[in-house]
Write a protein that holds these residues in place. Structure first.
Motif, PDB file in Angstrom:
ATOM      1  N   SER A  21       3.953   8.860 -32.684  1.00 48.93           N
ATOM      2  CA  SER A  21       3.420   8.915 -31.321  1.00 48.93           C
ATOM      3  C   SER A  21       2.554   7.695 -31.093  1.00 48.93           C
ATOM      4  O   SER A  21       1.957   7.163 -32.026  1.00 48.93           O
ATOM      5  CB  SER A  21       2.600  10.197 -31.085  1.00 48.93           C
ATOM      6  N   VAL A  22       2.507   7.227 -29.851  1.00 48.89           N
ATOM      7  CA  VAL A  22       1.650   6.102 -29.508  1.00 48.89           C
ATOM      8  C   VAL A  22       1.206   6.261 -28.059  1.00 48.89           C
ATOM      9  O   VAL A  22       1.995   6.621 -27.189  1.00 48.89           O
ATOM     10  CB  VAL A  22       2.368   4.743 -29.717  1.00 48.89           C
ATOM     11  N   ASP A  23      -0.059   6.050 -27.825  1.00 50.57           N
ATOM     12  CA  ASP A  23      -0.627   6.152 -26.484  1.00 50.57           C
ATOM     13  C   ASP A  23      -1.713   5.103 -26.356  1.00 50.57           C
ATOM     14  O   ASP A  23      -2.102   4.471 -27.340  1.00 50.57           O
ATOM     15  CB  ASP A  23      -1.198   7.555 -26.253  1.00 50.57           C
ATOM     16  N   LYS A  24      -2.194   4.908 -25.148  1.00 55.02           N
ATOM     17  CA  LYS A  24      -3.259   3.927 -24.963  1.00 55.02           C
ATOM     18  C   LYS A  24      -4.310   4.463 -24.010  1.00 55.02           C
ATOM     19  O   LYS A  24      -4.045   5.350 -23.196  1.00 55.02           O
ATOM     20  CB  LYS A  24      -2.699   2.605 -24.449  1.00 55.02           C
ATOM     21  N   SER A  33     -13.129  -4.336 -18.902  1.00 58.66           N
ATOM     22  CA  SER A  33     -12.429  -3.183 -19.451  1.00 58.66           C
ATOM     23  C   SER A  33     -11.580  -3.633 -20.632  1.00 58.66           C
ATOM     24  O   SER A  33     -11.164  -4.791 -20.704  1.00 58.66           O
ATOM     25  CB  SER A  33     -11.549  -2.519 -18.387  1.00 58.66           C
ATOM     26  N   LYS A  34     -11.353  -2.693 -21.556  1.00 64.00           N
ATOM     27  CA  LYS A  34     -10.580  -3.014 -22.739  1.00 64.00           C
ATOM     28  C   LYS A  34      -9.654  -1.855 -23.067  1.00 64.00           C
ATOM     29  O   LYS A  34     -10.024  -0.688 -22.896  1.00 64.00           O
ATOM     30  CB  LYS A  34     -11.517  -3.297 -23.918  1.00 64.00           C
ATOM     31  N   ILE A  35      -8.466  -2.157 -23.534  1.00 65.63           N
ATOM     32  CA  ILE A  35      -7.477  -1.131 -23.870  1.00 65.63           C
ATOM     33  C   ILE A  35      -7.343  -1.031 -25.389  1.00 65.63           C
ATOM     34  O   ILE A  35      -7.294  -2.051 -26.088  1.00 65.63           O
ATOM     35  CB  ILE A  35      -6.106  -1.466 -23.249  1.00 65.63           C
ATOM     36  N   TYR A  36      -7.306   0.188 -25.874  1.00 60.15           N
ATOM     37  CA  TYR A  36      -6.970   0.384 -27.282  1.00 60.15           C
ATOM     38  C   TYR A  36      -5.833   1.394 -27.386  1.00 60.15           C
ATOM     39  O   TYR A  36      -5.578   2.182 -26.473  1.00 60.15           O
ATOM     40  CB  TYR A  36      -8.182   0.809 -28.111  1.00 60.15           C
ATOM     41  N   TYR A  37      -5.128   1.368 -28.512  1.00 63.76           N
ATOM     42  CA  TYR A  37      -3.955   2.203 -28.748  1.00 63.76           C
ATOM     43  C   TYR A  37      -4.272   3.188 -29.878  1.00 63.76           C
ATOM     44  O   TYR A  37      -5.046   2.875 -30.790  1.00 63.76           O
ATOM     45  CB  TYR A  37      -2.750   1.343 -29.135  1.00 63.76           C
ATOM     46  N   TYR A  38      -3.628   4.346 -29.839  1.00 62.96           N
ATOM     47  CA  TYR A  38      -3.838   5.342 -30.888  1.00 62.96           C
ATOM     48  C   TYR A  38      -2.588   6.215 -30.999  1.00 62.96           C
ATOM     49  O   TYR A  38      -1.765   6.282 -30.070  1.00 62.96           O
ATOM     50  CB  TYR A  38      -5.063   6.207 -30.579  1.00 62.96           C
ATOM     51  N   ALA A  52      -5.478   1.047 -32.838  1.00 62.42           N
ATOM     52  CA  ALA A  52      -5.148  -0.377 -32.787  1.00 62.42           C
ATOM     53  C   ALA A  52      -5.757  -1.021 -31.557  1.00 62.42           C
ATOM     54  O   ALA A  52      -5.643  -0.486 -30.452  1.00 62.42           O
ATOM     55  CB  ALA A  52      -3.632  -0.567 -32.788  1.00 62.42           C
ATOM     56  N   TRP A  53      -6.404  -2.169 -31.758  1.00 63.64           N
ATOM     57  CA  TRP A  53      -6.925  -2.933 -30.612  1.00 63.64           C
ATOM     58  C   TRP A  53      -5.856  -3.845 -30.053  1.00 63.64           C
ATOM     59  O   TRP A  53      -5.942  -4.290 -28.905  1.00 63.64           O
ATOM     60  CB  TRP A  53      -8.159  -3.718 -31.029  1.00 63.64           C
TER      61      TRP A  53
END
Length: 350
Positions: A21-24, A33-38, A52-53
């Protein structure tokens, strides 16, 4: 390296993984603003969460990736992989990894159908065996640990009486207002050694799910007016209001005792029911005297139950989204004994 090889000393980890699975998520601040993934990744030995950055947008669930220079951190006793700007992530087109099924390891009192597949460990008791033309041999009984007891059904997987087992991939469900588990040929069953204490003493507040084999101490603070003598059909054992069972008009009538009341232990209260096996010893009447003493049984129950303290053993069931308690056995205790329990409980909470 495999997931099962990871430990707290690992840095610059290299792994081949399947993305499960992967989402952000976006973190906003006043400046930017900053996006990270998990998500989750896995291999043949297990599953692990990741953060993950930076993460390639082309990667999706089901892809196999090769990861280099990741690092590992422990949070609340569990490991998590972290991918940063130094981490190399490469997609491996056409490759596949068979993921090892992993199941949450739960104590029996925490079982809930919300988590339908789990790992449980405990002692198996009251095993019976029957044959079924469609499903083969079915083993039924109870499995219990130091927190509770539930029924189990095992299809084709033999479980022996009074042995301890660890069962991975047990299915959790509700049946007749109680939790039960099912074991199938997809479950991994291993016999284990254990010295767990099966004396399960709890406060009412601690119980959230309908499991059995629980001990609680408390006062009876109400006694239902309809407690007392009930009539049962001698064939089907159903309660009847008249002197004739509608399904078995020629059957005899058996007298029974039923009581419903409320137990309070200082942390909460619960509705409870009890039959003659639990009630008769408390009111000093034996089964042969029920008919002769029918007129005084309610008064005896009121005198010897209402306002008194007991240690109860029984099963929690779920009805109308609330937990009720079915008493199997009750032993009188002194008010001082339970007051000591309540003082200790208050000290723990303060």
């Amino acid at each position: 390296m495999k997931i099962s090889d990871l430990n707290s000393e690992n840095n610059n980890v290299s792994l081949k993984l399947k993305v499960l699975s992967v989402d952000k998520r976006e973190i906003k601040s006043e400046e930017k603003s900053k996006i990270y993934y998990y998500g989750l990744v896995g291999d043949e030995t297990g599953v692990i969460p990741f953060t993950a950055w930076e993460f390639p947008d082309v990667i999706k669930s089901g892809d196999v990736i090769e990861v280099k220079y990741a690092h590992l951190k422990e949070y609340r006793g569990k490991f998590r992989l972290y991918f940063d700007s130094r981490t190399e992530i490469m997609v491996k087109p056409g490759e596949n990894i068979e993921i090892k099924n992993t199941y949450k390891d739960l104590k029996i009192k925490d079982l809930n159908p919300v988590t339908p597949f789990v790992t449980v460990s405990g002692k198996v008791t009251n095993v019976t065996k029957r044959e079924n033309d469609k499903t083969g041999t079915i083993y039924s009984g109870y499995i219990e640990d130091d927190t509770g007891r539930v029924r189990f059904s095992s299809f084709g997987v033999p479980l022996e009486n009074n042995r301890f087992y660890r069962i991975e991939g047990a299915r959790v469900s509700m049946y007749s207002n109680r939790i039960e588990i099912t074991v199938s040929n997809k479950s991994v069953v291993k016999e284990i050694e254990s010295d767990m204490n099966l004396e399960r003493n709890y406060k009412i507040f601690d119980i959230k799910n309908p499991v059995g084999g629980i001990n609680i101490m408390g006062f009876i603070i109400t006694l239902g007016e309809k407690s007392g003598i009930i009539k049962r059909c001698s064939v089907c054992n159903k309660t009847i209001s008249l002197n004739v069972c509608p399904d078995h008009p020629d059957a005899g009538i058996n007298l029974d005792i039923f009581a419903y009341f409320t137990i309070d232990d200082g942390t909460g209260f619960v509705r409870a029911t009890a039959g003659k096996d639990a009630i008769l010893p408390l009111i000093n009447i034996n089964e042969n005297e029920i008919a002769r003493k029918a007129s005084i049984i309610y008064n005896e129950m009121y005198k010897k139950l209402y306002g008194h303290a007991f240690k109860f053993t029984g099963n929690f069931i779920k009805k109308d989204d609330e937990l009720d308690f079915q008493v199997i056995k009750a032993n009188s205790i002194t008010d001082d004994e339970i007051k000591i329990e309540m003082v200790e409980m208050e000290n723990e909470l303060s």
